[in-house]
Design an enzyme around this catalytic site. Structure first.
Site, PDB file in Angstrom:
ATOM      1  N   VAL A   1     -39.292  29.765  90.696  1.00  0.00           N
ATOM      2  CA  VAL A   1     -39.974  31.062  90.577  1.00  0.00           C
ATOM      3  C   VAL A   1     -39.945  31.840  91.897  1.00  0.00           C
ATOM      4  O   VAL A   1     -39.898  33.075  91.904  1.00  0.00           O
ATOM      5  CB  VAL A   1     -41.437  30.828  90.112  1.00  0.00           C
ATOM      6  CG1 VAL A   1     -42.258  32.096  90.184  1.00  0.00           C
ATOM      7  CG2 VAL A   1     -41.445  30.280  88.696  1.00  0.00           C
TER       8      VAL A   1
ATOM      9  N   ASP B   1     -45.175  22.441  89.766  1.00  0.00           N
ATOM     10  CA  ASP B   1     -46.633  22.378  89.931  1.00  0.00           C
ATOM     11  C   ASP B   1     -47.313  22.114  88.580  1.00  0.00           C
ATOM     12  O   ASP B   1     -48.139  21.194  88.444  1.00  0.00           O
ATOM     13  CB  ASP B   1     -47.072  23.726  90.511  1.00  0.00           C
ATOM     14  CG  ASP B   1     -48.435  23.681  91.154  1.00  0.00           C
ATOM     15  OD1 ASP B   1     -48.993  22.588  91.291  1.00  0.00           O
ATOM     16  OD2 ASP B   1     -48.933  24.757  91.524  1.00  0.00           O
TER      17      ASP B   1
HETATM   18  P1  ADP Z   1     -41.110  27.444  93.558  1.00  0.00           P
HETATM   19  O1  ADP Z   1     -42.286  28.266  93.098  1.00  0.00           O
HETATM   20  O2  ADP Z   1     -41.333  26.802  94.922  1.00  0.00           O
HETATM   21  O3  ADP Z   1     -39.818  28.172  93.450  1.00  0.00           O
HETATM   22  P2  ADP Z   1     -40.672  25.981  91.041  1.00  0.00           P
HETATM   23  O4  ADP Z   1     -41.513  24.888  90.516  1.00  0.00           O
HETATM   24  O5  ADP Z   1     -40.653  27.280  90.298  1.00  0.00           O
HETATM   25  O6  ADP Z   1     -41.112  26.173  92.585  1.00  0.00           O
HETATM   26  O7  ADP Z   1     -39.162  25.494  91.142  1.00  0.00           O
HETATM   27  C1  ADP Z   1     -38.646  24.652  92.165  1.00  0.00           C
HETATM   28  C2  ADP Z   1     -37.486  23.853  91.589  1.00  0.00           C
HETATM   29  O8  ADP Z   1     -37.991  22.761  90.819  1.00  0.00           O
HETATM   30  C3  ADP Z   1     -36.569  24.634  90.637  1.00  0.00           C
HETATM   31  O9  ADP Z   1     -35.222  24.253  90.922  1.00  0.00           O
HETATM   32  C4  ADP Z   1     -37.003  24.128  89.248  1.00  0.00           C
HETATM   33  O10 ADP Z   1     -35.935  24.176  88.307  1.00  0.00           O
HETATM   34  C5  ADP Z   1     -37.347  22.700  89.558  1.00  0.00           C
HETATM   35  N1  ADP Z   1     -38.255  22.021  88.605  1.00  0.00           N
HETATM   36  C6  ADP Z   1     -39.101  22.548  87.675  1.00  0.00           C
HETATM   37  N2  ADP Z   1     -39.768  21.558  87.027  1.00  0.00           N
HETATM   38  C7  ADP Z   1     -39.330  20.379  87.557  1.00  0.00           C
HETATM   39  C8  ADP Z   1     -39.618  19.007  87.318  1.00  0.00           C
HETATM   40  N3  ADP Z   1     -40.498  18.623  86.382  1.00  0.00           N
HETATM   41  N4  ADP Z   1     -38.976  18.067  88.074  1.00  0.00           N
HETATM   42  C9  ADP Z   1     -38.106  18.426  89.030  1.00  0.00           C
HETATM   43  N5  ADP Z   1     -37.785  19.704  89.316  1.00  0.00           N
HETATM   44  C10 ADP Z   1     -38.388  20.666  88.579  1.00  0.00           C
END
Ligand code: ADP
Length: 169
Positions: A124, A33
């Site tokens: 997260v 996000d």
């Molecule tokens: P959620 O809150 O739904 O768990 P997150 O953003 O914390 O979402 O993480 C979802 C997944 O996306 C995790 O595996 C994280 O490592 C990955 N992630 C984080 N940043 C990026 C990015 N820029 N591109 C692709 N995947 C990402």
């Protein structure tokens, strides 16, 4: 529909639509996000604020999806979806599956032919990676859609391996 896997940053993807693992406020957060809002610029937040001022006054419910502009990203749209927070006590798999289904439904409405998904809820929100991958792949496979390519964009080789296993199994 073709399903492809890549280890990459989702904000670099050249696709019609990038799916954002958002939170229900739609006003930004960490992880994917934060990266999408940083790279996509203020237009995305502006569009999210407009949704909150309109029919999504209470925020976007878990398991649902909504599209906005992709701002400065190489994509045309961002499809925001809210994954469930993982709970051992409460099986929320159907909500996670709903994120993939509803995002593909929005993609169809947009006539998007290529869509990039992150591993929703697997950051997260704490969903175990193997199960998150299995739900992602099985749901996308089971969903009727006009999308030509669903690209899972994984942020680590470990996550890629979980998706590869889910795809092969
Ligand atoms: P959620 O809150 O739904 O768990 P997150 O953003 O914390 O979402 O993480 C979802 C997944 O996306 C995790 O595996 C994280 O490592 C990955 N992630 C984080 N940043 C990026 C990015 N820029 N591109 C692709 N995947 C990402």
């Amino acid at each position: 529909m073709q399903i492809t896997l890549v280890v990459a940053d989702i904000t670099d993807q050249v696709v019609d639509a990038v799916v954002n693992a958002a939170n229900s406020s739609l006003l930004g957060g960490g992880g994917v996000d934060g990266a999408i809002h940083r790279r996509g610029g203020p237009q995305i937040l502006e569009a999210c604020r407009a949704l909150r001022a309109g029919h999504l006054g209470g925020g976007l419910p878990t398991g649902q999806a909504v599209a906005t502009t992709a701002g400065d990203l190489k994509a045309r749209w961002v499809i925001h979806t809210v994954g469930p927070v993982y709970s051992r006590a409460d099986d929320r798999s159907q909500l996670l599956a709903s994120c993939y289904r509803e995002s593909l439904c929005v993609a169809d409405d947009l006539e998007a032919s290529t869509v990039a998904f992150p591993a929703i809820s697997a950051g997260v929100y704490g969903w175990p990676a193997d199960d998150a991958a299995r739900i992602a792949v099985s749901t996308v496979r089971a969903t009727a859609s006009d999308v030509d390519e669903v690209r899972f964009v994984l942020f680590s080789q470990t996550m890629y391996d979980h998706f590869a296993e889910a795809l092969g199994g």
